[in-house]
Design an enzyme around this catalytic site. Sequence first.
Site, PDB file in Angstrom:
ATOM      1  N   LYS A 171       0.820  -1.214   0.000  1.00 25.49           N
ATOM      2  CA  LYS A 171       0.000   0.000   0.000  1.00 25.49           C
ATOM      3  C   LYS A 171       0.850   1.259   0.000  1.00 25.49           C
ATOM      4  CE  LYS A 171      -4.392  -1.824   1.351  1.00 25.49           C
ATOM      5  NZ  LYS A 171      -5.616  -1.784   2.107  1.00 25.49           N
ATOM      6  N   LYS A 215      -4.272 -10.165  -5.840  1.00 30.20           N
ATOM      7  CA  LYS A 215      -5.467 -10.450  -5.045  1.00 30.20           C
ATOM      8  C   LYS A 215      -6.635  -9.557  -5.499  1.00 30.20           C
ATOM      9  CE  LYS A 215      -5.771  -8.183  -0.838  1.00 30.20           C
ATOM     10  NZ  LYS A 215      -6.828  -7.975   0.145  1.00 30.20           N
ATOM     11  N   LYS A 271     -11.095  -4.702  -2.820  1.00 27.15           N
ATOM     12  CA  LYS A 271     -12.238  -3.777  -2.850  1.00 27.15           C
ATOM     13  C   LYS A 271     -11.934  -2.477  -3.561  1.00 27.15           C
ATOM     14  CE  LYS A 271     -13.028  -4.373   1.768  1.00 27.15           C
ATOM     15  NZ  LYS A 271     -12.063  -3.468   2.302  1.00 27.15           N
TER      16      LYS A 271
HETATM   17  N1  AQP Z   1      -9.040 -11.520  -2.502  1.00 27.67           N
HETATM   18  C1  AQP Z   1      -9.391 -11.980  -1.314  1.00 27.67           C
HETATM   19  N2  AQP Z   1      -9.574 -13.308  -1.110  1.00 27.67           N
HETATM   20  C2  AQP Z   1      -9.935 -13.778   0.113  1.00 27.67           C
HETATM   21  N3  AQP Z   1     -10.146 -12.963   1.193  1.00 27.67           N
HETATM   22  C3  AQP Z   1      -9.965 -11.644   1.016  1.00 27.67           C
HETATM   23  N4  AQP Z   1     -10.076 -10.584   1.851  1.00 27.67           N
HETATM   24  C4  AQP Z   1      -9.781  -9.439   1.180  1.00 27.67           C
HETATM   25  N5  AQP Z   1      -9.488  -9.720  -0.093  1.00 27.67           N
HETATM   26  C5  AQP Z   1      -9.589 -11.071  -0.217  1.00 27.67           C
HETATM   27  C6  AQP Z   1     -10.487 -10.684   3.224  1.00 27.67           C
HETATM   28  O1  AQP Z   1     -11.636  -9.841   3.388  1.00 27.67           O
HETATM   29  C7  AQP Z   1     -11.505  -9.099   4.597  1.00 27.67           C
HETATM   30  C8  AQP Z   1     -11.388  -7.622   4.196  1.00 27.67           C
HETATM   31  O2  AQP Z   1     -10.904  -6.892   5.222  1.00 27.67           O
HETATM   32  P1  AQP Z   1     -10.204  -5.464   5.030  1.00 27.67           P
HETATM   33  O3  AQP Z   1     -11.073  -4.563   4.277  1.00 27.67           O
HETATM   34  O4  AQP Z   1      -9.861  -4.988   6.391  1.00 27.67           O
HETATM   35  O5  AQP Z   1      -8.860  -5.871   4.351  1.00 27.67           O
HETATM   36  P2  AQP Z   1      -8.176  -5.917   2.974  1.00 27.67           P
HETATM   37  O6  AQP Z   1      -7.478  -7.234   2.997  1.00 27.67           O
HETATM   38  O7  AQP Z   1      -7.340  -4.707   2.781  1.00 27.67           O
HETATM   39  O8  AQP Z   1      -9.311  -5.966   1.861  1.00 27.67           O
HETATM   40  P3  AQP Z   1      -9.274  -5.466   0.391  1.00 27.67           P
HETATM   41  O9  AQP Z   1     -10.425  -6.119  -0.294  1.00 27.67           O
HETATM   42  O10 AQP Z   1      -7.929  -5.673  -0.238  1.00 27.67           O
HETATM   43  O11 AQP Z   1      -9.605  -3.952   0.569  1.00 27.67           O
HETATM   44  P4  AQP Z   1      -8.883  -2.625   0.048  1.00 27.67           P
HETATM   45  O12 AQP Z   1      -8.675  -2.803  -1.431  1.00 27.67           O
HETATM   46  O13 AQP Z   1      -9.860  -1.534   0.358  1.00 27.67           O
HETATM   47  O14 AQP Z   1      -7.615  -2.499   0.823  1.00 27.67           O
HETATM   48  C9  AQP Z   1     -10.264  -9.625   5.297  1.00 27.67           C
HETATM   49  O15 AQP Z   1     -10.592 -10.701   6.141  1.00 27.67           O
HETATM   50  C10 AQP Z   1      -9.419 -10.108   4.144  1.00 27.67           C
HETATM   51  O16 AQP Z   1      -8.476 -11.099   4.523  1.00 27.67           O
END
Ligand code: AQP
Length: 334
Positions: free
Chosen positions: A115, A199, A202
């Site tokens: 990030k 991965k 979001k």
């Molecule tokens: N691609 C994925 N496959 C499986 N699990 C996933 N998680 C995220 N992406 C995948 C799980 O969903 C939860 C999201 O929690 P978060 O928003 O705190 O974390 P993150 O991992 O930063 O999620 P994103 O989707 O990647 O969000 P952005 O892009 O906004 O930073 C967690 O349990 C994560 O493991």
Amino acid sequence: MQEKRPVLFSGIQPSGNLNIGNYIGAIRNWNKLQFDYDCLFSLVDLHTITVRQDPEELRKRCYDFLSLYIACGIDPKNNILFVQSHVPQHAELAWILNCYTYMGELSRMTQFKDKSQKAGKNINVGLFDYPVLMAADILLYDTKVVPVGADQKQHIELARDVALRFNKNYGDVFTIPEPFIPKAKEGARIMGLQEPEQKMSKSDPNASNVIALLDDPKVLTKKIKRAVTDSGGEVCLADDKPGISNLLTIFSAVTDTSIEQLEADYRDVGYGKFKGDLAEAVVAFLEPIQQKFHAFRDDTTELDKILRHGAERARERADKMLRKVRDVVGFIKG
Ligand code: AQP
């Protein structure tokens, strides 16, 4: 007397669009575990502002995500659903834990490396400190189990290390949490549709990579049909077939069918038919979730009530833990 259930905590940042990766990696297990654990599910908005957010969008998204949690099956009557910023103890415990966490530990976090690369020159301190706030989220509630996707494993290991360090100094203050992560072929890490080496996220600016839970069925079908596949044409799970392996994992999760069964059904039919059927399966899976979402989302009075009640219950528990922590580190009672 009823036996006390172990505590489960998990949260998702209200950033971007909640997607099938978040569902398969985390929410699906929340669903399964909610009957056996004493659960707190949070919208971790303090984490979200580590990346700049439009304030109105962020507010709206909190209601969207809460409605989606409920539409996916999380029962607000039997679980505590709350917004992290409504419970100020998260930030206070994070500060205290900062003093028990090393710079070296945080520098090794792969999410920070990823990030901060995207953040350019001015990397905010919150992004670096994110795992300490996450440790506070977990440790505040005597959490035993944290269901997350594989990408969060490293952060939970850090929470465990910090808790053990703190306990070594002050006695058994914190419960040591365990991650609960799906197996790889059950969707621990769902990958992007266009970039199966990355991965699914979001906040991915490339919407074609992501199956959002609220995507329109026509858009979804197009995205899945255009998903990157691999050379060969055979539908099977293999390390050198990241595209098709990812689609198989999604297919298996949304239909509750084993990968082996899907391989047997689709091995020689070609990618076109496979992707067409997958698109239909995803649309059918998301349809009831989308319908329920719309039913809940319009009633913000009810959503506010759920969040107020959740925050009250979470604050009560968090306050108990913080009193203990303040006491052992040597702060006088206020
Ligand atoms: N691609 C994925 N496959 C499986 N699990 C996933 N998680 C995220 N992406 C995948 C799980 O969903 C939860 C999201 O929690 P978060 O928003 O705190 O974390 P993150 O991992 O930063 O999620 P994103 O989707 O990647 O969000 P952005 O892009 O906004 O930073 C967690 O349990 C994560 O493991």
